[in-house]
Design a protein around this motif. Structure first.
Motif, PDB file in Angstrom:
ATOM      1  N   ARG A  77      -2.498  54.652 -44.427  1.00 45.91           N
ATOM      2  CA  ARG A  77      -2.763  54.681 -42.417  1.00 45.91           C
ATOM      3  C   ARG A  77      -4.125  55.127 -42.620  1.00 45.91           C
ATOM      4  N   ARG A  81      -6.600  51.508 -41.708  1.00 48.85           N
ATOM      5  CA  ARG A  81      -7.280  50.478 -40.268  1.00 48.85           C
ATOM      6  C   ARG A  81      -8.631  50.379 -40.075  1.00 48.85           C
ATOM      7  N   THR A 189       0.896  50.093 -41.575  1.00 47.89           N
ATOM      8  CA  THR A 189       0.376  51.293 -42.137  1.00 47.89           C
ATOM      9  C   THR A 189       1.347  52.341 -40.703  1.00 47.89           C
ATOM     10  N   ARG A 192       5.430  55.303 -41.866  1.00 55.31           N
ATOM     11  CA  ARG A 192       4.628  56.079 -42.570  1.00 55.31           C
ATOM     12  C   ARG A 192       6.362  56.814 -44.260  1.00 55.31           C
ATOM     13  N   GLU A 195       5.518  55.885 -47.207  1.00 52.41           N
ATOM     14  CA  GLU A 195       3.909  56.013 -48.168  1.00 52.41           C
ATOM     15  C   GLU A 195       3.819  56.616 -48.658  1.00 52.41           C
TER      16      GLU A 195
END
Length: 420
Positions: A77, A81, A189, A192, A195
Motif C-alpha cells: 500500500r 499508490r 491495496t 490489507r 498483504e
C-alpha cells in the motif's frame, strides 16, 4: 471450477485480490500494443511506434524492480499508490504529446516516465506465496491460476486496446489501460488482510535478489522470451494490416493467449514431481520450436492456428518459472525476484518490438517473424547453458525453508507443527 482451484479460492480474501489483480494487470497487455497502434495510426511509422514502445518497456525494466524492492521493505500500500500516480501522470503526457503532435522526443520522455508502472502480477503472486508458503501443491495451483488470469488479460487487453484505437480514436486504448491501472491498484491495496508483511532492510536482506545465480539465468532467458513476445505483437498488427484487416490482429493475438490459458488451466490440475528445472528447459525449447510455422505464414487463419499451438507452451513454462524463483530467492526478496523475471521479459519485449518494427518497415510484415524465430532459438540456447545453475543446492533449500530470515523460519516451523 475443478477441485484444486476451488480449494485455493476458498481461503479468505483470495477472490478479492485475484480480481483486483486481473483489473490491474490489463495494462500489461494494453499499454504497449496500444502505444504501437496509436502511433502507427497517427504517423504510419511502425519503426517509431516500436521504438516508443521499447522505451516504455526498457524503463519498466529499470524502474520495476526498484519499486518491488521498496514494496518488500515497506509494504504494497505505501509504495504502489504513489508509484502508480507517477506512472499515470507520464501516460497522460504521452497521450497528449501524441495527439498534439509535439516533437518526437517528447514521446520518448513520457514513455520513459511511465516505466514506474508497478508489476501488479508480482504483487498478487507474492500474496499467494505468503498465504500458501510451505504448501507446494496449493502454491502450484495458485500460480497456475495466475497464469490463466495472465492469459485472460492477454485475450481481453489487445482486443480492447487495438479495437478502441482503430475504431474510436487512436489514444483510446492506452487511455483505458491507464484507467484499469488506477482502479486495480487502489482495489488491491485496499485489501490489507492479505498483504504480505514487509521485510525492513537488514544485513541478511541487503543487496539485490538478482545476486542469485539461478535468478540470473531465468532473467536472461526471459529477455529472449520477451523479444519473442514483443516481436509477435508488432508483426501480427503489421501482417493483419497488409491483409487488409488491421483490427483483426487483436483477435489473432487473443487466440495466441487462449492457447496458453487452456494449457495453464490443465497444468494447474497436475500434481507434478521431479526436477522443475528440467521441465522449464523443455518448456522454453517448446516455445522456440513453435516459432517455425510462423516463418511460413501466408494468411490470417493460418497465423491464428500457428499462434494457438505456440501458446500451449507459454503458461506451463511461466508457472514453472515462478516455482524456480521461489527456490532461488529468499522470501524477504520474493516480490523483487518475481519482478526481475518481468523485467527480463520487458527488456526482451523492448528489443523485440523495436527490431520487429524496423524489419517490417524495411522488408515487410512476413519478414518480421524471423525476429521471433531468432529470439526463440536464443532462449533455448540460454536455457540449456543455464540448466545446471537452476538445480537447487542443499544450502539454497535451507535458506528458502527459513525464508531468508530466522524469525520467518521459526514461524514456519511452528505453523507446520500446528498443522501436523
Amino acid at each position: 471450477m475443478s477441485s484444486p482451484y476451488r480449494a485455493i479460492f476458498a481461503a479468505p480474501g483470495t477472490k478479492g485480490f485475484a480480481a483486483a489483480g486481473l483489473v490491474g494487470r490489463l495494462p500489461l497487455s494494453m499499454l504497449g500494443i496500444g502505444v504501437v497502434t496509436m502511433i502507427s495510426q497517427l504517423t504510419g511509422r511502425y519503426g517509431l511506434a516500436g521504438a516508443v514502445s521499447a522505451t516504455l518497456a526498457l524503463s519498466a525494466a529499470v524502474l520495476g524492480p526498484q519499486v518491488s524492492r521498496l514494496v518488500d521493505r515497506h509494504g504494497q500500500r505505501r509504495v504502489l499508490r504513489p508509484a502508480t500516480a507517477l506512472a499515470l501522470t507520464a501516460v497522460a503526457g504521452l497521450l497528449v504529446s501524441a495527439q498534439q503532435r509535439w516533437p518526437e522526443w517528447t514521446l520518448f520522455v513520457f514513455a520513459a516516465g511511465a516505466g514506474c508502472v508497478p508489476s501488479v502480477g508480482s504483487m498478487v503472486r507474492a500474496r499467494w506465496a505468503a498465504l500458501f508458503h510451505g504448501s507446494p501443491r496449493e502454491l502450484h495451483t495458485a500460480y497456475s491460476a495466475e497464469s490463466v488470469i495472465d492469459e485472460v488479460v492477454f485475450i481481453i487487453g489487445p482486443i480492447l486496446s487495438i479495437g478502441l484505437s482503430t475504431s474510436w480514436f487512436p489514444e483510446a486504448g492506452p487511455l483505458l489501460a491507464a484507467c484499469f491501472l488506477a482502479i486495480g491498484v487502489v482495489w488491491l491495496t485496499a485489501q490489507r488482510a492479505t498483504e504480505p508483511k514487509p521485510h525492513p532492510r537488514t544485513d541478511q536482506t541487503a543487496g539485490s535478489a538478482l545476486g542469485s545465480p539461478g535468478l540470473q539465468v531465468l532473467v536472461a532467458v526471459f529477455a529472449a522470451t520477451g523479444a519473442l513476445f514483443g516481436s509477435i505483437d508488432v508483426v501480427t498488427v503489421a501482417f493483419a494490416e497488409d491483409q487488409g484487416h488491421k483490427a483483426a490482429s487483436s483477435l489473432v493475438l487473443a487466440v495466441y493467449a487462449l492457447g496458453s490459458g487452456i494449457a495453464g488451466a490443465v497444468f494447474g490440475l497436475l500434481h507434478l514431481r521431479g526436477d522443475a528445472a528440467r521441465r522449464w528447459v523443455l518448456g522454453v525449447c517448446a516455445m522456440a520450436v513453435s516459432m517455425i510455422p510462423l516463418q511460413l505464414v501466408g494468411s490470417l487463419p493460418f497465423l491464428a492456428v500457428a499462434l494457438f499451438v505456440a501458446g500451449l507452451a507459454i503458461a506451463p513454462t511461466m508457472v514453472t518459472t515462478m516455482a524456480l524463483v521461489e527456490q532461488h530467492v529468499p522470501r524477504a526478496k520474493l516480490t523483487e525476484g518475481m519482478t526481475w523475471t518481468s523485467t527480463g521479459l520487458a527488456v526482451g519485449v523492448a528489443l523485440g518490438s523495436s527490431a520487429a518494427g524496423w524489419v517490417v518497415d524495411a522488408a515487410g510484415a512476413r519478414a518480421g517473424y524471423a525476429v521471433s524465430g531468432a529470439a526463440g532459438l536464443l532462449a533455448a540456447v540460454g536455457a540449456f547453458l543455464g540448466y545446471r545453475r537452476l538445480r537447487p543446492a542443499p544450502e539454497r533449500v535451507g535458506v528458502r525453508a527459513h525464508g531468508g530470515d530466522g524469525k520467518d523460519g521459526q514461524h514456519l516451523a511452528e505453523q507446520r507443527h500446528q498443522e501436523a
